[in-house]
Scaffold this motif. Structure first.
Motif, short mmCIF file in Angstrom:
data_model
loop_
_atom_site.label_atom_id
_atom_site.label_comp_id
_atom_site.label_asym_id
_atom_site.label_seq_id
_atom_site.Cartn_x
_atom_site.Cartn_y
_atom_site.Cartn_z
N ASP A 1 -0.71 -11.30 -1.04
CA ASP A 1 -1.77 -10.32 -0.73
C ASP A 1 -1.18 -8.91 -0.65
OD1 ASP A 1 -3.63 -12.33 -0.61
OD2 ASP A 1 -3.27 -12.71 1.53
N ILE A 2 -1.99 -8.02 -0.07
CA ILE A 2 -1.55 -6.61 0.04
C ILE A 2 -0.83 -6.41 1.37
CG2 ILE A 2 -2.40 -4.23 0.23
CD1 ILE A 2 -4.68 -5.05 -1.62
N ILE A 3 0.30 -5.70 1.34
CA ILE A 3 0.97 -5.34 2.60
C ILE A 3 0.34 -4.04 3.07
CG2 ILE A 3 3.17 -4.82 3.72
CD1 ILE A 3 3.98 -7.25 2.47
N LYS A 4 -0.25 -4.11 4.25
CA LYS A 4 -1.10 -2.99 4.70
C LYS A 4 -0.37 -2.03 5.63
CE LYS A 4 -5.42 -5.37 4.15
NZ LYS A 4 -5.72 -6.74 4.40
N VAL A 5 0.88 -2.31 5.94
CA VAL A 5 1.65 -1.40 6.81
C VAL A 5 2.69 -0.68 5.95
CG1 VAL A 5 1.32 -2.91 8.81
CG2 VAL A 5 3.39 -3.14 7.42
N PRO A 6 3.17 0.48 6.41
CA PRO A 6 4.19 1.16 5.60
C PRO A 6 5.47 0.32 5.53
CG PRO A 6 3.42 2.55 7.43
CD PRO A 6 2.81 1.22 7.62
N ILE A 7 6.05 0.27 4.34
CA ILE A 7 7.37 -0.38 4.19
C ILE A 7 8.41 0.75 4.18
CG2 ILE A 7 8.85 -1.76 2.69
CD1 ILE A 7 6.47 -3.24 1.66
N ILE A 8 9.34 0.69 5.11
CA ILE A 8 10.40 1.71 5.14
C ILE A 8 11.66 1.09 4.52
CG2 ILE A 8 11.81 3.21 6.61
CD1 ILE A 8 9.55 3.22 8.65
N VAL A 9 12.13 1.71 3.45
CA VAL A 9 13.25 1.15 2.69
C VAL A 9 14.55 1.83 3.13
CG1 VAL A 9 14.20 0.81 0.37
CG2 VAL A 9 11.74 0.71 0.73
N MET A 10 15.54 1.00 3.46
CA MET A 10 16.77 1.50 4.07
C MET A 10 17.93 1.69 3.09
SD MET A 10 16.41 2.08 7.23
CE MET A 10 18.12 2.13 7.75
N THR A 11 17.64 1.81 1.80
CA THR A 11 18.75 1.82 0.84
C THR A 11 19.40 3.20 0.66
OG1 THR A 11 17.11 2.08 -0.88
CG2 THR A 11 17.96 -0.14 -0.55
N LYS A 12 18.77 4.26 1.20
CA LYS A 12 19.32 5.59 0.92
C LYS A 12 19.75 6.38 2.15
CE LYS A 12 17.56 6.46 -3.59
NZ LYS A 12 16.39 6.94 -4.31
N ALA A 13 19.13 6.11 3.31
CA ALA A 13 19.27 7.03 4.45
C ALA A 13 20.68 7.11 5.04
CB ALA A 13 18.27 6.64 5.54
N LEU A 14 21.40 5.99 5.06
CA LEU A 14 22.63 5.94 5.85
C LEU A 14 23.77 5.35 5.03
CD1 LEU A 14 20.59 4.57 8.82
CD2 LEU A 14 21.74 6.77 8.88
N ASN A 15 24.29 6.17 4.11
CA ASN A 15 25.22 5.63 3.12
C ASN A 15 26.70 5.94 3.37
OD1 ASN A 15 24.75 3.91 0.91
ND2 ASN A 15 23.05 5.25 0.34
N VAL A 16 27.07 6.10 4.64
CA VAL A 16 28.44 6.55 4.93
C VAL A 16 29.44 5.38 5.03
CG1 VAL A 16 27.98 6.50 7.41
CG2 VAL A 16 29.77 7.96 6.57
N ILE A 17 30.66 5.61 4.53
CA ILE A 17 31.79 4.70 4.82
C ILE A 17 32.90 5.62 5.32
CG2 ILE A 17 33.47 3.03 3.94
CD1 ILE A 17 31.60 2.34 1.69
N GLU B 1 0.83 -1.21 0.00
CA GLU B 1 0.00 0.00 0.00
C GLU B 1 0.87 1.26 0.00
OE1 GLU B 1 -3.47 -0.91 2.66
OE2 GLU B 1 -3.48 1.27 2.80
N LEU B 2 1.95 1.22 0.78
CA LEU B 2 2.78 2.42 0.90
C LEU B 2 4.25 2.05 1.11
CD1 LEU B 2 2.75 5.56 1.28
CD2 LEU B 2 2.65 5.11 3.73
N VAL B 3 5.12 2.61 0.28
CA VAL B 3 6.56 2.40 0.43
C VAL B 3 7.21 3.77 0.68
CG1 VAL B 3 8.68 1.70 -0.78
CG2 VAL B 3 6.61 0.32 -1.02
N ILE B 4 8.00 3.85 1.74
CA ILE B 4 8.65 5.13 2.08
C ILE B 4 10.16 4.94 1.98
CG2 ILE B 4 9.00 6.84 3.93
CD1 ILE B 4 6.39 5.72 5.19
N VAL B 5 10.83 5.87 1.31
CA VAL B 5 12.29 5.78 1.19
C VAL B 5 12.92 7.03 1.81
CG1 VAL B 5 14.23 5.33 -0.37
CG2 VAL B 5 11.93 4.58 -1.02
N PRO B 6 13.26 6.98 3.12
CA PRO B 6 13.91 8.15 3.73
C PRO B 6 15.28 8.36 3.10
CG PRO B 6 13.22 6.54 5.40
CD PRO B 6 13.10 5.88 4.07
N LYS B 7 15.65 9.66 2.94
CA LYS B 7 16.92 9.91 2.27
C LYS B 7 18.04 10.31 3.23
CE LYS B 7 14.55 12.25 -0.65
NZ LYS B 7 14.08 13.22 -1.60
N ASP B 8 17.69 10.52 4.49
CA ASP B 8 18.74 10.76 5.49
C ASP B 8 18.22 10.31 6.86
OD1 ASP B 8 17.13 12.83 6.50
OD2 ASP B 8 18.05 14.29 5.15
N PHE B 9 19.10 10.46 7.86
CA PHE B 9 18.77 9.96 9.20
C PHE B 9 17.55 10.68 9.78
CE2 PHE B 9 19.72 9.78 13.88
CZ PHE B 9 19.49 8.42 14.02
#
Ligand SMILES: Cc1cc2nc3c(=O)[nH]c(=O)nc-3n(C[C@H](O)[C@H](O)[C@H](O)COP(=O)(O)OP(=O)(O)OC[C@H]3O[C@@H](n4cnc5c(N)ncnc54)[C@H](O)[C@@H]3O)c2cc1C
Length: 324
Positions: free
Chosen positions: A76-92, A37-45
């Motif tokens: 089926d449908i995922i009814k809770v928000p999916i928070i995607v961690m691929t962008k927020a914390l990209n430090v080395i 239903e909803l996918v969220i991609v935070p871009k920073d901390f």
């Protein structure tokens, strides 16, 4: 627009990019599943914290994912928000000699290349694992019977209340493909690793050899989640690894719908195009049953199944509930 989508799209600018009605058969690594239903991609901390706080305010569970390379989503449908961690914390960050601070969003093969470039050795075995560093720590993943925890010093995480904790590696309950983070609801933010000095050219050569061996052994072209079953050391010693036992049971190449026990390596289930999650679960059940009949060992799945409420369960448990 659903109530969940309305609720979050109001705060879209504070929580990152948001997407509605995402097809999981397009988005997920295994290319199977229904819709989110909803996918969220935070871009920073800060955006990550805001997304988490928003879920808390609304008393809503959420599902955290990296690249989804170890997940099997419900049809089926995922009814809770999916928070995607691929962008927020990209430090080395090279913080001390041989000590590296790595953010949980970092793509693992990129990390391996980066360390090799700097002449740091000890984690060459992770160079072909398609996931985020956070997903790798959560799974205590690795290859060649190694695990990422061997090189960690500490792990920093975010609690559901929004506090950060840094734990020494010995307090993270790591064991083979297990970690504390599979039992609590914390978000892994970053971790410190201790590596050894080496010669960059040699490390790169070793990594290339690992990648070549993986290419020769594993199916590369069709979507999968990597090894489906965890190797049980006792079964390994007495009979052999899961792939060999599934093959001996005559199941290599067996199909159900669009899913197939790989003809290249029987511990992989590949998606030939239209596999449903249920097709994959059926093959998990079938392999498990056949290997149990031959060896007396019940294999556990490495992949986790995600249900409509975002709850995660090792896939073999759901396979048995459905088909056992
Ligand atoms: C072709 C192929 C080969 C593979 N080879 C290997 C291998 O050799 N060795 C191996 O160990 N694995 C392997 N895998 C499995 C998979 O790539 C790893 O488990 C990987 O570490 C998963 O990372 P991810 O970012 O995709 O996590 P996801 O699959 O998205 O998530 C896995 C779990 O981690 C949790 N998670 C993700 N990020 C965080 C975070 N920041 N904080 C807290 N929890 C988090 C999720 O909630 C979920 O429960 C392979 C997969 C494929 C497709």
């Amino acid at each position: 627009m659903t109530p969940l989508q309305k609720l979050f799209l109001k705060s879209a600018s504070r929580i990152g990019d948001s997407f509605c009605n995402v097809s999981l058969s397009e988005y997920s690594y295994w290319k199977a599943g229904g819709k989110a239903e909803l996918v969220i991609v935070p871009k920073d901390f800060e955006q990550l914290k805001c997304a988490l706080m928003k879920c808390n305010e609304e008393n809503l569970p959420y599902l955290l994912v990296g690249c989804t390379s170890n997940l099997l989503f419900t049809d089926d449908i995922i009814k809770v928000p999916i928070i995607v961690m691929t962008k927020a914390l990209n430090v080395i960050d090279y913080v001390e000699p041989n000590v590296v601070l790595v953010g949980s969003s970092v793509w693992v093969p990129k990390l391996a290349r980066n360390l090799a470039e700097k002449g740091l050795k000890g984690v060459e075995h992770i160079c072909g694992i398609p996931g985020t560093f956070g997903g790798l720590i959560y799974m205590n993943g690795g290859s060649l019977r190694r695990s990422i925890s061997e090189t960690l010093l500490s792990v920093k995480s975010l609690t559901p209340k929004g506090d950060t904790i840094e734990r020494d590696v010995k307090d993270c309950n790591f064991s083979y493909r297990q970690s504390l983070f599979q039992k609590n609801s914390e978000i892994i933010v970053s971790a410190k690793m201790k590596l050894q000095s080496g010669v960059s050219k040699k490390i790169k050569r070793d990594m290339l050899a690992i990648l070549r061996a993986r290419s020769a052994k594993f199916p590369r072209k069709l979507p999968s989640c990597g090894s489906v079953f965890i190797s049980n050391p006792k079964m390994y010693e007495e009979f052999g690894p899961p792939g060999m036992m599934i093959e001996k049971a005559g199941l290599k190449g067996f199909r159900r719908g669009g899913a197939q026990i790989s003809e290249v390596h029987a511990n992989f289930i590949v998606n030939n195009g239209q596999a449903s999650s249920d097709d994959i679960l059926y093959l998990i059940h079938l392999s498990r049953k056949a290997v149990f009949q031959r060896t007396g060992y019940l294999m556990d799945a490495e992949a986790h199944y995600v249900d409509s409420f975002g709850d995660l369960t090792p896939a073999h448990i759901i396979a048995e509930l459905k088909y056992g």
